[in-house]
Design an enzyme around this catalytic site. Structure first.
Site, PDB file in Angstrom:
ATOM      1  N   HIS A   1       6.951  42.443 -17.223  1.00 21.59           N
ATOM      2  CA  HIS A   1       5.624  42.258 -17.830  1.00 21.59           C
ATOM      3  C   HIS A   1       4.582  43.259 -17.355  1.00 21.59           C
ATOM      4  CE1 HIS A   1       7.472  38.677 -19.359  1.00 21.59           C
ATOM      5  NE2 HIS A   1       6.364  38.259 -19.915  1.00 21.59           N
TER       6      HIS A   1
ATOM      7  N   GLU B   1       1.814  29.870  -9.389  1.00 20.16           N
ATOM      8  CA  GLU B   1       2.237  31.245  -9.166  1.00 20.16           C
ATOM      9  C   GLU B   1       1.763  31.808  -7.832  1.00 20.16           C
ATOM     10  OE1 GLU B   1       1.878  35.392 -11.554  1.00 20.16           O
ATOM     11  OE2 GLU B   1       2.297  33.658 -12.808  1.00 20.16           O
TER      12      GLU B   1
ATOM     13  N   HIS C   1       4.803  40.804 -28.467  1.00 22.58           N
ATOM     14  CA  HIS C   1       4.911  40.669 -27.013  1.00 22.58           C
ATOM     15  C   HIS C   1       6.355  40.863 -26.559  1.00 22.58           C
ATOM     16  CE1 HIS C   1       4.246  39.243 -22.971  1.00 22.58           C
ATOM     17  NE2 HIS C   1       5.072  38.232 -23.140  1.00 22.58           N
TER      18      HIS C   1
ATOM     19  N   ARG D   1     -14.197  19.514 -20.477  1.00 23.79           N
ATOM     20  CA  ARG D   1     -13.526  19.592 -19.168  1.00 23.79           C
ATOM     21  C   ARG D   1     -12.074  19.119 -19.199  1.00 23.79           C
ATOM     22  NH1 ARG D   1     -18.807  17.803 -17.776  1.00 23.79           N
ATOM     23  NH2 ARG D   1     -19.965  19.434 -16.662  1.00 23.79           N
TER      24      ARG D   1
ATOM     25  N   LYS E   1       0.691  27.703 -18.556  1.00 22.47           N
ATOM     26  CA  LYS E   1      -0.208  28.862 -18.547  1.00 22.47           C
ATOM     27  C   LYS E   1      -0.923  28.937 -19.888  1.00 22.47           C
ATOM     28  CE  LYS E   1       1.647  32.252 -15.296  1.00 22.47           C
ATOM     29  NZ  LYS E   1       2.175  33.629 -15.174  1.00 22.47           N
TER      30      LYS E   1
ATOM     31  N   LYS F   1      13.166  28.081 -16.439  1.00 17.79           N
ATOM     32  CA  LYS F   1      11.719  28.161 -16.241  1.00 17.79           C
ATOM     33  C   LYS F   1      11.175  26.892 -15.617  1.00 17.79           C
ATOM     34  CE  LYS F   1       7.382  29.670 -18.113  1.00 17.79           C
ATOM     35  NZ  LYS F   1       6.618  30.306 -19.208  1.00 17.79           N
TER      36      LYS F   1
ATOM     37  N   ASN G   1       7.389  37.184 -14.207  1.00 18.01           N
ATOM     38  CA  ASN G   1       6.695  38.368 -14.718  1.00 18.01           C
ATOM     39  C   ASN G   1       7.611  39.590 -14.809  1.00 18.01           C
ATOM     40  OD1 ASN G   1       4.061  37.190 -14.988  1.00 18.01           O
ATOM     41  ND2 ASN G   1       3.875  37.247 -12.756  1.00 18.01           N
TER      42      ASN G   1
ATOM     43  N   ARG H   1       7.147  31.700  -8.792  1.00 23.14           N
ATOM     44  CA  ARG H   1       6.859  31.790 -10.226  1.00 23.14           C
ATOM     45  C   ARG H   1       6.537  33.221 -10.648  1.00 23.14           C
ATOM     46  NH1 ARG H   1       3.252  27.727 -14.101  1.00 23.14           N
ATOM     47  NH2 ARG H   1       3.643  28.900 -16.007  1.00 23.14           N
TER      48      ARG H   1
ATOM     49  N   HIS I   1       2.848  44.642 -20.485  1.00 19.18           N
ATOM     50  CA  HIS I   1       1.434  44.430 -20.750  1.00 19.18           C
ATOM     51  C   HIS I   1       0.687  45.750 -20.891  1.00 19.18           C
ATOM     52  CE1 HIS I   1       1.257  40.033 -19.063  1.00 19.18           C
ATOM     53  NE2 HIS I   1       1.890  40.136 -20.214  1.00 19.18           N
TER      54      HIS I   1
ATOM     55  N   GLU J   1      12.749  37.262 -23.860  1.00 20.46           N
ATOM     56  CA  GLU J   1      12.481  36.315 -22.780  1.00 20.46           C
ATOM     57  C   GLU J   1      13.764  35.607 -22.341  1.00 20.46           C
ATOM     58  OE1 GLU J   1       9.803  36.034 -21.123  1.00 20.46           O
ATOM     59  OE2 GLU J   1       8.234  36.906 -22.353  1.00 20.46           O
TER      60      GLU J   1
END
Length: 363
Positions: free
Chosen positions: A245, A234, A262, A118, A140, A224, A242, A238, A249, A182
């Site tokens: 992306h 997000e 990526h 956890r 993330k 960032k 993206n 935030r 993606h 990026e």
């Protein structure tokens, strides 16, 4: 050593940037609460840096696990293997997981840290430019599913991010270019002056000018960090991170994870987002052309692979985690470079024109 604070109240942490950080074990030891450390890396990075990192941590129980190199290994199967090794070696809830590598290592190790018993301590030591300026910052963590990128994950912040700029010297040229995607993204979405700086110095950045690279890493981390501090999970601003992306993606999913880096897919995504913005009157053709030009100058592709049709794109983008009940969402320019916003009501005609433009994008 440069420092950037990511202000999240009790979860705040520093991003430390400098030369020789890997050889300074105190920077890690400050964030170890128990007596155990579990280093997750990959085979390539481990050969270069694992001994250097573990050398000064000998009075801890230090174990290491290397995952194969590549996006195709960012899976639940890899997570299960790492957790199995943690259990086999007797790692307790007081253990600290240390991610030593690029984005695949950081995302996977972070998800393990969030999940194991956890939640256990987590330290990021990113070794690629892309992970230094983006994926290691903000908490993330995720792995991929065959039907979508980063579909299985959680928000889980590290205790510290340690960025040793010396690791950039060992990067292949394409890996460095992937990180610059990026960097370019941060300028487009939030800071025109930063974009101008990157555009003017792109050749020196590709040759790894040490002082310039440190400035750029700090600049991207500051952008960032400010966005994440205002919107950790997000729910609002935030989402601007993206940019590019949704298109990127879809490219990664179509080709199979690992076929393109990526950053290569994000580079094309930035060009396509700029093209769509221009078609909708959200920026000028000249600004869209500048974005395509700097992506190209960074050594990145500027058009999607020919095997992707507009129908393929639409199908894959509809499965993206950023899609909502209302449909697709895109981050697009809001009048100029340095200003962006999330847009949901994109005319299908404009989107089709961008998807069909191929290598004519922004020309």
């Amino acid at each position: 050593m440069e420092k950037v604070l990511l202000d999240l109240g009790e979860q705040s942490y520093q991003i430390k940037i400098g030369s020789g950080l890997l050889a300074n074990p105190k920077l890690v030891m400050e964030h170890i609460q128990g007596e155990q450390i579990f280093i997750v890396s990959n085979q390539t990075v481990a050969e270069l840096y694992l001994d250097k990192v573990s050398e000064g941590l000998k009075h801890y129980q230090v174990d290491a696990y290397c995952i194969p190199d590549g996006e195709q290994y960012k899976t639940l199967a890899t997570v299960e293997s790492i957790i199995g090794e943690l259990l086999r070696l007797g790692h307790k809830r007081s253990t600290t997981i240390l991610a030593l590598g690029g984005g695949v290592v950081g995302d996977t190790a972070g998800f393990v840290a969030a999940s194991y018993q956890r939640g256990v301590g987590f330290v990021q030591i990113p070794t690629t430019l892309l992970s230094q300026v983006d994926s290691s910052v903000g908490g993330k963590t995720a792995v991929n599913h065959s039907l979508g990128k980063n579909m299985i994950g959680s928000f889980y912040q590290p205790k510290v991010v340690l960025i040793d700029t010396d690791t950039l010297a060992s990067l292949p040229a394409l890996e460095l270019s992937a990180g610059l995607a990026e960097v370019i993204k941060h300028g487009i979405l939030a800071d025109c002056a930063y974009f101008n700086f990157v555009e003017a110095n792109i050749d020196r950045l590709r040759s790894i000018d040490r002082d310039l690279m440190t400035q750029v890493i700090r600049g991207s981390c500051q952008i960032k960090a400010s966005i994440v501090a205002a919107d950790e999970r997000e729910s609002g601003r935030r989402a601007l991170l993206n940019l590019g992306h949704t298109f990127g993606h879809a490219i990664e999913a179509a080709l199979g994870y690992g076929e393109w880096l990526h950053g290569e897919a994000v580079g094309v995504g930035l060009v396509m987002a700029a093209d769509l913005s221009a078609r909708m009157g959200r920026c000028t053709n000249a600004e869209a052309g500048r974005i395509k030009g700097v992506v190209d100058a960074a050594g990145l592709p500027t058009a999607p692979p020919k095997l992707l049709s507009s129908k393929d794109f639409l199908s894959l983008m509809s499965k993206d985690k950023k899609a909502t009940d209302k449909g697709l969402r895109f981050v697009l320019l809001a009048g100029k470079i340095g200003s962006t916003e999330v847009v949901e009501d994109v005319p299908i005609s404009a989107l089709q024109e961008t998807l069909n433009a191929g290598d004519r994008l922004c020309e």
